[in-house]
Scaffold this motif. Structure first.
Motif, PDB file in Angstrom:
ATOM      1  N   ALA A  62       0.834  -1.211   0.091  1.00 36.94           N
ATOM      2  CA  ALA A  62      -0.026  -0.129   0.016  1.00 36.94           C
ATOM      3  C   ALA A  62       0.737   1.187  -0.132  1.00 36.94           C
ATOM      4  O   ALA A  62       0.586   2.167  -0.833  1.00 36.94           O
ATOM      5  CB  ALA A  62      -1.066  -0.138   1.127  1.00 36.94           C
ATOM      6  N   ALA A  63       1.861   1.322   0.882  1.00 32.93           N
ATOM      7  CA  ALA A  63       2.715   2.479   0.756  1.00 32.93           C
ATOM      8  C   ALA A  63       3.614   2.766  -0.706  1.00 32.93           C
ATOM      9  O   ALA A  63       3.907   3.813  -0.940  1.00 32.93           O
ATOM     10  CB  ALA A  63       3.910   2.161   1.988  1.00 32.93           C
ATOM     11  N   GLN A  64       3.815   1.462  -1.374  1.00 38.18           N
ATOM     12  CA  GLN A  64       4.565   1.586  -2.541  1.00 38.18           C
ATOM     13  C   GLN A  64       3.492   2.233  -3.492  1.00 38.18           C
ATOM     14  O   GLN A  64       3.855   3.053  -4.549  1.00 38.18           O
ATOM     15  CB  GLN A  64       5.045   0.286  -2.932  1.00 38.18           C
ATOM     16  N   ILE A  65       2.246   1.787  -3.433  1.00 36.31           N
ATOM     17  CA  ILE A  65       1.121   2.189  -4.430  1.00 36.31           C
ATOM     18  C   ILE A  65       1.192   3.938  -4.038  1.00 36.31           C
ATOM     19  O   ILE A  65       0.814   4.467  -5.311  1.00 36.31           O
ATOM     20  CB  ILE A  65      -0.119   1.608  -4.171  1.00 36.31           C
ATOM     21  N   ASP A  66       1.368   4.247  -2.949  1.00 36.05           N
ATOM     22  CA  ASP A  66       1.180   5.770  -2.784  1.00 36.05           C
ATOM     23  C   ASP A  66       2.457   6.582  -3.029  1.00 36.05           C
ATOM     24  O   ASP A  66       2.458   7.454  -2.949  1.00 36.05           O
ATOM     25  CB  ASP A  66       0.877   5.996  -0.951  1.00 36.05           C
ATOM     26  N   GLY A  67       3.171   5.808  -3.635  1.00 38.42           N
ATOM     27  CA  GLY A  67       4.666   6.546  -4.095  1.00 38.42           C
ATOM     28  C   GLY A  67       5.669   6.478  -3.173  1.00 38.42           C
ATOM     29  O   GLY A  67       6.738   7.037  -3.488  1.00 38.42           O
ATOM     30  N   ALA A  68       5.631   5.699  -2.149  1.00 37.70           N
ATOM     31  CA  ALA A  68       6.822   5.484  -0.961  1.00 37.70           C
ATOM     32  C   ALA A  68       7.921   5.044  -1.537  1.00 37.70           C
ATOM     33  O   ALA A  68       7.723   3.762  -2.309  1.00 37.70           O
ATOM     34  CB  ALA A  68       6.316   4.981   0.176  1.00 37.70           C
ATOM     35  N   GLY A  69       9.193   5.661  -1.265  1.00 36.87           N
ATOM     36  CA  GLY A  69      10.526   4.815  -2.079  1.00 36.87           C
ATOM     37  C   GLY A  69      10.989   3.931  -0.886  1.00 36.87           C
ATOM     38  O   GLY A  69      10.256   3.739   0.267  1.00 36.87           O
ATOM     39  N   ARG A  70      12.083   3.211  -0.857  1.00 34.07           N
ATOM     40  CA  ARG A  70      12.640   2.402  -0.126  1.00 34.07           C
ATOM     41  C   ARG A  70      12.977   3.041   1.335  1.00 34.07           C
ATOM     42  O   ARG A  70      12.918   2.591   2.239  1.00 34.07           O
ATOM     43  CB  ARG A  70      13.865   1.520  -0.690  1.00 34.07           C
ATOM     44  N   ILE A  71      13.435   4.403   1.287  1.00 36.89           N
ATOM     45  CA  ILE A  71      13.942   5.090   2.324  1.00 36.89           C
ATOM     46  C   ILE A  71      12.667   5.516   3.093  1.00 36.89           C
ATOM     47  O   ILE A  71      12.501   5.226   4.473  1.00 36.89           O
ATOM     48  CB  ILE A  71      14.661   6.288   1.961  1.00 36.89           C
ATOM     49  N   SER A  72      11.592   5.824   2.584  1.00 36.57           N
ATOM     50  CA  SER A  72      10.138   5.949   3.167  1.00 36.57           C
ATOM     51  C   SER A  72       9.798   4.879   3.889  1.00 36.57           C
ATOM     52  O   SER A  72       9.181   4.792   4.845  1.00 36.57           O
ATOM     53  CB  SER A  72       9.343   6.655   2.203  1.00 36.57           C
ATOM     54  N   LEU A  73       9.777   3.725   3.081  1.00 39.18           N
ATOM     55  CA  LEU A  73       9.464   2.380   3.566  1.00 39.18           C
ATOM     56  C   LEU A  73      10.201   2.168   4.954  1.00 39.18           C
ATOM     57  O   LEU A  73       9.486   1.585   6.002  1.00 39.18           O
ATOM     58  CB  LEU A  73       9.497   1.284   2.595  1.00 39.18           C
ATOM     59  N   PHE A  74      11.447   2.225   5.026  1.00 41.76           N
ATOM     60  CA  PHE A  74      12.103   2.003   6.160  1.00 41.76           C
ATOM     61  C   PHE A  74      11.674   3.083   7.177  1.00 41.76           C
ATOM     62  O   PHE A  74      11.396   2.567   8.357  1.00 41.76           O
ATOM     63  CB  PHE A  74      13.687   2.188   5.847  1.00 41.76           C
ATOM     64  N   PHE A  75      11.776   4.359   7.042  1.00 43.32           N
ATOM     65  CA  PHE A  75      11.399   5.354   8.050  1.00 43.32           C
ATOM     66  C   PHE A  75       9.953   5.223   8.956  1.00 43.32           C
ATOM     67  O   PHE A  75       9.786   5.748   9.793  1.00 43.32           O
ATOM     68  CB  PHE A  75      11.942   6.504   8.014  1.00 43.32           C
ATOM     69  N   ARG A  76       9.158   5.009   7.824  1.00 45.49           N
ATOM     70  CA  ARG A  76       7.712   5.575   8.125  1.00 45.49           C
ATOM     71  C   ARG A  76       6.942   4.138   8.274  1.00 45.49           C
ATOM     72  O   ARG A  76       5.826   4.068   9.008  1.00 45.49           O
ATOM     73  CB  ARG A  76       6.956   6.121   6.696  1.00 45.49           C
ATOM     74  N   ILE A  77       7.591   2.879   8.136  1.00 45.21           N
ATOM     75  CA  ILE A  77       6.821   1.503   8.283  1.00 45.21           C
ATOM     76  C   ILE A  77       7.786   0.616   9.098  1.00 45.21           C
ATOM     77  O   ILE A  77       7.366   0.177  10.230  1.00 45.21           O
ATOM     78  CB  ILE A  77       6.231   0.959   7.025  1.00 45.21           C
ATOM     79  N   THR A  78       8.925   0.444   8.498  1.00 44.71           N
ATOM     80  CA  THR A  78       9.641  -0.518   9.362  1.00 44.71           C
ATOM     81  C   THR A  78       9.908  -0.127  10.458  1.00 44.71           C
ATOM     82  O   THR A  78      10.024  -0.863  11.567  1.00 44.71           O
ATOM     83  CB  THR A  78      10.922  -0.995   8.475  1.00 44.71           C
ATOM     84  N   LEU A  79      10.698   0.852  10.708  1.00 47.10           N
ATOM     85  CA  LEU A  79      11.251   1.394  12.146  1.00 47.10           C
ATOM     86  C   LEU A  79      10.162   1.432  13.074  1.00 47.10           C
ATOM     87  O   LEU A  79      10.323   0.975  14.228  1.00 47.10           O
ATOM     88  CB  LEU A  79      12.082   2.679  11.892  1.00 47.10           C
ATOM     89  N   PRO A  80       9.038   1.958  12.769  1.00 44.88           N
ATOM     90  CA  PRO A  80       8.180   2.368  13.808  1.00 44.88           C
ATOM     91  C   PRO A  80       7.445   0.852  14.156  1.00 44.88           C
ATOM     92  O   PRO A  80       7.269   0.984  15.399  1.00 44.88           O
ATOM     93  CB  PRO A  80       6.923   3.211  13.131  1.00 44.88           C
ATOM     94  N   LEU A  81       7.112   0.217  13.482  1.00 47.67           N
ATOM     95  CA  LEU A  81       6.694  -1.289  13.824  1.00 47.67           C
ATOM     96  C   LEU A  81       7.599  -2.220  14.549  1.00 47.67           C
ATOM     97  O   LEU A  81       7.209  -3.052  15.006  1.00 47.67           O
ATOM     98  CB  LEU A  81       6.121  -1.875  12.404  1.00 47.67           C
ATOM     99  N   LEU A  82       8.928  -1.853  14.089  1.00 46.99           N
ATOM    100  CA  LEU A  82      10.006  -2.782  14.720  1.00 46.99           C
ATOM    101  C   LEU A  82      10.714  -1.865  16.121  1.00 46.99           C
ATOM    102  O   LEU A  82      11.592  -2.337  16.508  1.00 46.99           O
ATOM    103  CB  LEU A  82      11.314  -3.031  13.798  1.00 46.99           C
ATOM    104  N   TRP A  83       9.898  -0.951  16.552  1.00 46.73           N
ATOM    105  CA  TRP A  83      10.508  -0.386  17.589  1.00 46.73           C
ATOM    106  C   TRP A  83      10.820  -0.850  18.853  1.00 46.73           C
ATOM    107  O   TRP A  83      11.610  -0.695  19.521  1.00 46.73           O
ATOM    108  CB  TRP A  83       9.798   1.196  18.034  1.00 46.73           C
ATOM    109  N   ASP A  84       9.633  -1.839  19.285  1.00 49.41           N
ATOM    110  CA  ASP A  84       9.927  -2.435  20.471  1.00 49.41           C
ATOM    111  C   ASP A  84      10.849  -3.389  20.486  1.00 49.41           C
ATOM    112  O   ASP A  84      11.854  -3.472  21.219  1.00 49.41           O
ATOM    113  CB  ASP A  84       8.760  -3.367  20.792  1.00 49.41           C
ATOM    114  N   THR A  85      11.247  -3.791  19.170  1.00 54.52           N
ATOM    115  CA  THR A  85      12.343  -4.683  19.250  1.00 54.52           C
ATOM    116  C   THR A  85      13.802  -4.242  19.295  1.00 54.52           C
ATOM    117  O   THR A  85      14.701  -4.492  19.854  1.00 54.52           O
ATOM    118  CB  THR A  85      12.079  -5.775  17.722  1.00 54.52           C
ATOM    119  N   VAL A  86      13.741  -2.925  18.435  1.00 57.06           N
ATOM    120  CA  VAL A  86      14.996  -2.121  18.684  1.00 57.06           C
ATOM    121  C   VAL A  86      15.235  -1.687  20.060  1.00 57.06           C
ATOM    122  O   VAL A  86      16.516  -1.886  20.428  1.00 57.06           O
ATOM    123  CB  VAL A  86      14.690  -1.050  17.568  1.00 57.06           C
TER     124      VAL A  86
END
Length: 312
Positions: A207-231
Motif C-alpha cells: 500500500a505504501a508503494q502504491i502511494d509512491g513511497a520509496g525504499r527510504i520512506s518504507l524504512f522510516f515510516r513503516i519498518t522502523l516504527p513497527l520494529l521499535w519495540d524490538t529495537v
C-alpha cells in the motif's frame, strides 16, 4: 476463637488457584534469592572490607574502597572505554543489523520481498553467534597479527605498506575491539529484526508503494516504527553487553586490556584486582559500581525510548 472447621474448605476453594500458583513459585524464588540476590548482598558487604580473598579476617574499612576509585586512573580509563562502547556498540550494531534485515526481507526487486538467497544470508550472518567468545578472540588475534602471517597485514605488507598495529597501537586497539564485538553481535540482531519484519503484513508495504513511497520512506515510516519495540530490546541487550564485556578484551588484547590500558574495561579490572592483585574488597567495590551502572542504563534506556505501541 478458632476458625470454624467448615470455613477452612470454603477458604481453600476460593484461594485454590492462588495456592496452586504459589506452590510452583516457591522453589524458583528461593533459588533466585540464594544464587542471585544473596551474592549481590555479599559483594556489597565485601566491598566495605579490605579482604584479600585468601586468608585472614576481613577488616571493616567503610567506604575507603569507593574513595580509592576516584583516584584510580586505570578505573577511569575503564569507565571511559565502557561508556564509549555503551554508545557506539548499540548504535553501530543496530544500524548495520537493521540495514541487512531490511535488505533481506523488504529490499528485493519489487520492494516488498527479500533479495534472492535471503535464507542463506541469514545463516551466514548468524554464524559468528555459534562461536564461543574465546574462540572469536583467538581467531582475531591471528587476523590482527602485526607480521606477514596476519590476515590483514599480510596483504598490506605484500603491497609494500607498513603493517598496522591493530592490537599493539594504543590509538587503534580500542577500535579493533569494537569492530570484533560488532562483527560477532550483528548477525543475531539481523535474525531478530528479520523475525520482526516477517510479522509485519506485506500489504502495508504494498500500500505504501502504491502511494509512491520509496525504499527510504518504507524504512522510516513503516519498518522502523513497527520494529521499535524490538529495537528497544536490542538496545538494552547491547548496552548490557557493552558494560559486561570481558572475554574479548581479556583474551584478545595485549596485557589483558593493553597496550597501556587502552582497551581495559571495568570487568577486566574486577578480574585483575581480584585474581592477580588479591584485592577482593576493592574488586567488589568495582563490581558494585558496575552493577549500578548496568541497572541505571537499563532503566534509563527503557524510559527514554518508551513510545506509544503501534497495533497492526
Amino acid at each position: 476463637m478458632g476458625v470454624p472447621a467448615a470455613a477452612v474448605p470454603s477458604w481453600f476453594q476460593r484461594h485454590r488457584r492462588t495456592l496452586f500458583i504459589c506452590s510452583f513459585l516457591v522453589a524458583p524464588v528461593v533459588l533466585y534469592l540464594v544464587y542471585v540476590i544473596s551474592p549481590y548482598i555479599q559483594a556489597f558487604q565485601i566491598s566495605l572490607t579490605d579482604w584479600r580473598g585468601v586468608s585472614g579476617t576481613p577488616n571493616f574499612i567503610g567506604l575507603d574502597n569507593y574513595r580509592r576509585l576516584f583516584d584510580d586512573s586505570v578505573f577511569w580509563k575503564a569507565v571511559t572505554h565502557n561508556a564509549a562502547l555503551l554508545v557506539l556498540l548499540p548504535v553501530v550494531t543496530i544500524v548495520i543489523a537493521l540495514f541487512f534485515a531490511f535488505l533481506l526481507n523488504v529490499g528485493g526487486a519489487k520492494g516488498t520481498s527479500g533479495i534472492a538467497g535471503s535464507g542463506f544470508y541469514r545463516v551466514v550472518f548468524f554464524f559468528p553467534q555459534v562461536l564461543a567468545v574465546a574462540v572469536v578472540a583467538v581467531l582475531f588475534q591471528q587476523v590482527f597479527r602485526p607480521d606477514g602471517s596476519g590476515m590483514l597485514n599480510g596483504p598490506l605488507m605484500a603491497l609494500g605498506v607498513k603493517p598496522i598495529g591493530f592490537l599493539s597501537d594504543p590509538g587503534i586497539a580500542f577500535w579493533s575491539v569494537l569492530g570484533v564485538m560488532v562483527w560477532q553481535a550483528v548477525g543475531f540482531y539481523v535474525v531478530l529484526f528479520s523475525a520482526g519484519l516477517a510479522s509485519i503484513p506485506n500489504d502495508m508495504f504494498e500500500a505504501a508503494q502504491i502511494d509512491g513511497a520509496g525504499r527510504i520512506s518504507l524504512f522510516f515510516r513503516i519498518t522502523l516504527p513497527l520494529l521499535w519495540d524490538t529495537v528497544q530490546v536490542a538496545w538494552v541487550y547491547l548496552g548490557v553487553l557493552a558494560l559486561d564485556v570481558f572475554a574479548i578484551v581479556w583474551v584478545m588484547t595485549d596485557q589483558h586490556g593493553g597496550p597501556d590500558f587502552s582497551t581495559t574495561v571495568m570487568a577486566a579490572e574486577i578480574y585483575r584486582n581480584a585474581f592477580q592483585y588479591f584485592r577482593f574488597g576493592y574488586a567488589s567495590a568495582l563490581g558494585v559500581i558496575m552493577f549500578f551502572f548496568t541497572v541505571g542504563f537499563a532503566i534509563l534506556s527503557l524510559r527514554l525510548s518508551r513510545r506509544e505501541r503501534i497495533e497492526y
